[in-house]
Motif scaffolding. Sequence first.
Motif, PDB file in Angstrom:
ATOM      1  N   UNK A 109      37.439  40.200  39.963  1.00  0.00           N
ATOM      2  CA  UNK A 109      38.910  40.253  40.009  1.00  0.00           C
ATOM      3  C   UNK A 109      39.397  41.195  41.106  1.00  0.00           C
ATOM      4  N   UNK A 124      39.237  39.050  44.200  1.00  0.00           N
ATOM      5  CA  UNK A 124      40.381  38.129  44.303  1.00  0.00           C
ATOM      6  C   UNK A 124      41.619  38.877  44.774  1.00  0.00           C
ATOM      7  N   UNK A 125      41.808  40.087  44.259  1.00  0.00           N
ATOM      8  CA  UNK A 125      42.961  40.898  44.663  1.00  0.00           C
ATOM      9  C   UNK A 125      42.892  41.216  46.156  1.00  0.00           C
ATOM     10  N   UNK A 158      45.227  40.518  49.439  1.00  0.00           N
ATOM     11  CA  UNK A 158      45.866  41.671  50.085  1.00  0.00           C
ATOM     12  C   UNK A 158      44.807  42.431  50.877  1.00  0.00           C
ATOM     13  N   UNK A 168      29.419  32.752  33.087  1.00  0.00           N
ATOM     14  CA  UNK A 168      29.719  33.978  32.339  1.00  0.00           C
ATOM     15  C   UNK A 168      28.457  34.636  31.791  1.00  0.00           C
ATOM     16  N   UNK A 177      32.727  46.285  27.906  1.00  0.00           N
ATOM     17  CA  UNK A 177      31.820  45.229  27.450  1.00  0.00           C
ATOM     18  C   UNK A 177      31.623  44.184  28.549  1.00  0.00           C
ATOM     19  N   UNK A 178      30.527  43.486  28.495  1.00  0.00           N
ATOM     20  CA  UNK A 178      30.322  42.367  29.402  1.00  0.00           C
ATOM     21  C   UNK A 178      31.450  41.352  29.208  1.00  0.00           C
ATOM     22  N   UNK A 179      31.849  40.728  30.299  1.00  0.00           N
ATOM     23  CA  UNK A 179      32.854  39.648  30.262  1.00  0.00           C
ATOM     24  C   UNK A 179      34.251  40.126  29.894  1.00  0.00           C
ATOM     25  N   UNK A 180      34.514  41.413  30.042  1.00  0.00           N
ATOM     26  CA  UNK A 180      35.830  41.976  29.718  1.00  0.00           C
ATOM     27  C   UNK A 180      36.392  42.707  30.933  1.00  0.00           C
ATOM     28  N   UNK A 181      37.710  42.612  31.091  1.00  0.00           N
ATOM     29  CA  UNK A 181      38.448  43.428  32.071  1.00  0.00           C
ATOM     30  C   UNK A 181      39.145  44.543  31.325  1.00  0.00           C
ATOM     31  N   UNK A 182      38.822  45.765  31.653  1.00  0.00           N
ATOM     32  CA  UNK A 182      39.570  46.901  31.124  1.00  0.00           C
ATOM     33  C   UNK A 182      40.397  47.477  32.261  1.00  0.00           C
ATOM     34  N   UNK A 183      41.654  47.714  31.997  1.00  0.00           N
ATOM     35  CA  UNK A 183      42.567  48.253  33.005  1.00  0.00           C
ATOM     36  C   UNK A 183      42.018  49.561  33.572  1.00  0.00           C
ATOM     37  N   UNK A 212      38.977  48.881  35.775  1.00  0.00           N
ATOM     38  CA  UNK A 212      39.448  48.181  36.974  1.00  0.00           C
ATOM     39  C   UNK A 212      40.032  49.191  37.963  1.00  0.00           C
ATOM     40  N   UNK A 213      40.877  50.041  37.437  1.00  0.00           N
ATOM     41  CA  UNK A 213      41.560  51.037  38.265  1.00  0.00           C
ATOM     42  C   UNK A 213      40.557  52.036  38.870  1.00  0.00           C
ATOM     43  N   UNK A 229      29.996  46.331  22.305  1.00  0.00           N
ATOM     44  CA  UNK A 229      29.872  45.224  23.256  1.00  0.00           C
ATOM     45  C   UNK A 229      29.030  44.097  22.653  1.00  0.00           C
ATOM     46  N   UNK A 235      45.971  41.857  33.087  1.00  0.00           N
ATOM     47  CA  UNK A 235      45.087  42.272  31.988  1.00  0.00           C
ATOM     48  C   UNK A 235      45.879  43.144  31.017  1.00  0.00           C
ATOM     49  N   UNK A 236      45.239  43.454  29.907  1.00  0.00           N
ATOM     50  CA  UNK A 236      45.868  44.309  28.901  1.00  0.00           C
ATOM     51  C   UNK A 236      46.093  45.702  29.504  1.00  0.00           C
ATOM     52  N   UNK A 283      42.017  42.724  23.443  1.00  0.00           N
ATOM     53  CA  UNK A 283      41.107  42.502  24.581  1.00  0.00           C
ATOM     54  C   UNK A 283      39.692  42.152  24.122  1.00  0.00           C
ATOM     55  N   UNK A 337      38.527  35.594  25.578  1.00  0.00           N
ATOM     56  CA  UNK A 337      38.892  35.268  26.961  1.00  0.00           C
ATOM     57  C   UNK A 337      38.860  33.757  27.210  1.00  0.00           C
TER      58      UNK A 337
END
Lengths: 295, 295
Positions: free
Chosen positions: A21, A24-25, A29, A53, A171-177, A180-181, B171, B231-232, B273, B278
Amino acid sequence: MKIKQVAIVCGTHGNEITGVYLMKKWQKQSQLIQRSTFSPKLVQGNPKAYEINRRYVDQDLNRQFSATSLQDDSLTGYEQLRAKALNQMIGPKGDSKTDLVIDLHTTTSNMGPTLLMPQKGTFYNFLAAYVKLKMPEVTVFCDEDHKPNNEHHLVCTMGKYGVIVEVGPVPQSVLRHDVFEQSEILTQHILDFVDLYNQDNLPELPKQIEAYRFIKSLKLPLDEHGERIGMVHKNVQDTDFKALNPGDPLFITFDGEVIPYTGEQTVYTAFVNEAAYYDNNLATSLMEKIQLDIQ
Amino acid sequence: MKIKQVAIVCGTHGNEITGVYLMKKWQKQSQLIQRSTFSPKLVQGNPKAYEINRRYVDQDLNRQFSATSLQDDSLTGYEQLRAKALNQMIGPKGDSKTDLVIDLHTTTSNMGPTLLMPQKGTFYNFLAAYVKLKMPEVTVFCDEDHKPNNEHHLVCTMGKYGVIVEVGPVPQSVLRHDVFEQSEILTQHILDFVDLYNQDNLPELPKQIEAYRFIKSLKLPLDEHGERIGMVHKNVQDTDFKALNPGDPLFITFDGEVIPYTGEQTVYTAFVNEAAYYDNNLATSLMEKIQLDIQ
């Protein structure tokens, strides 16, 4: 040496989706990753594993980059072929057209933002010191002196320099804000560093920084048939980069028996109870705390 | 009605491995789950999904138990067949030989130990009150009044009574000592309750307990092509069963735009989440807080 060619590899493991992700961002940009002295190439490590996945299709891609494996034409699994294709695009390993490979990963372990460096030297020390200056919560993870670069099997060792951005827990297969940040900010600091390094314009860096150096991995408790008979003790769960002392509870069997750590000296944990390492029954990495002299 | 036949289903989702390891433990030490008035049957829900370390092979097994699906011979996916086999062994739904089905699950969400009840009635209220008395940290999750039992698609609805033990965060494909322990203790309390209930020997129960009732699910932000664009928000991450107020940050787009919750009243989150949701781009369940009268 100036760092002219930079590659950012995302999604080396298909179920570590944070990197995908971010890719993609950044594709949308690109100014976010461009710097005055270079323009990184974005590469999705394992698109097919992402589609299904899973961490990988046939083999772990991040174990396929030893010089021997890359040259072995009898290795024809999906990731073994993908490694050769990436090596053509980004490498070739040992004589790489890419000066720096940044490989983005996440972990289910509570490691926070981690800068993992599989080689050592002045460039790495400056980079680590800069990152610690800008983002003190980053842990510097050194895995440098157990193998020559040629034998290292990691994606990032394709470049002249290479580092891993490793952030958790997620966790695998999860996006956590938050993850990510942190992944984005840590990568930005690395790009900023390279730009300043290229211009001989680094700020004043700390003279010494704390880091952790990999010693070895510990296995989960197994019976004589190789079946797991226990798990990581809750006192150790989530304590990545914290001290583990001789006699501390380390595992607990499913029957409730506590198995203590029997090493002779205090060590520090990392990749505690990482989901992807269950394949090999690895419970945790053991690290020593070190000081890196920055000069 | 006495509860004579009890089934404990473990590993309904193949990558929720806590239940499978509890099953292995209880197979070796069956006295841990036996009680004076009954002896539960242990069933592994989806052994093939466990083998391949995935939630399911073809379909989510825990969505295959509506009466309509169970009777539909044209449904021939792996889990659709497995559901029919389980229904023969444990059910048949609507006229079940099993008085109580306890189905063991874990979640990647920060839900702690949760007792999920897809039906309502005196038995459930007594059970919930007993569990809260013995293990106050348990959250009672009611999903009872949106569908008649026949239309419910959950494994546990095969029994005359059925509940889910749902514990997190963990997880997928990971064993956490704390989650293992909470799952075991919560299941033990349910078995103790049934034994006391059968003997008309329940302790004095609270007159009222707090619970949460499912209202609806919220989707992740998607673009017009159905692609995720956010995302959340980290303010909501890990806040299961906490209040979400109108105007609170709910999502963040990958570009950094905060999307607030636009409902008209305070709700409570659950399954925030969750990795497995997903597939359907579900971000969270919304719940209302209720009081259950125990009588």
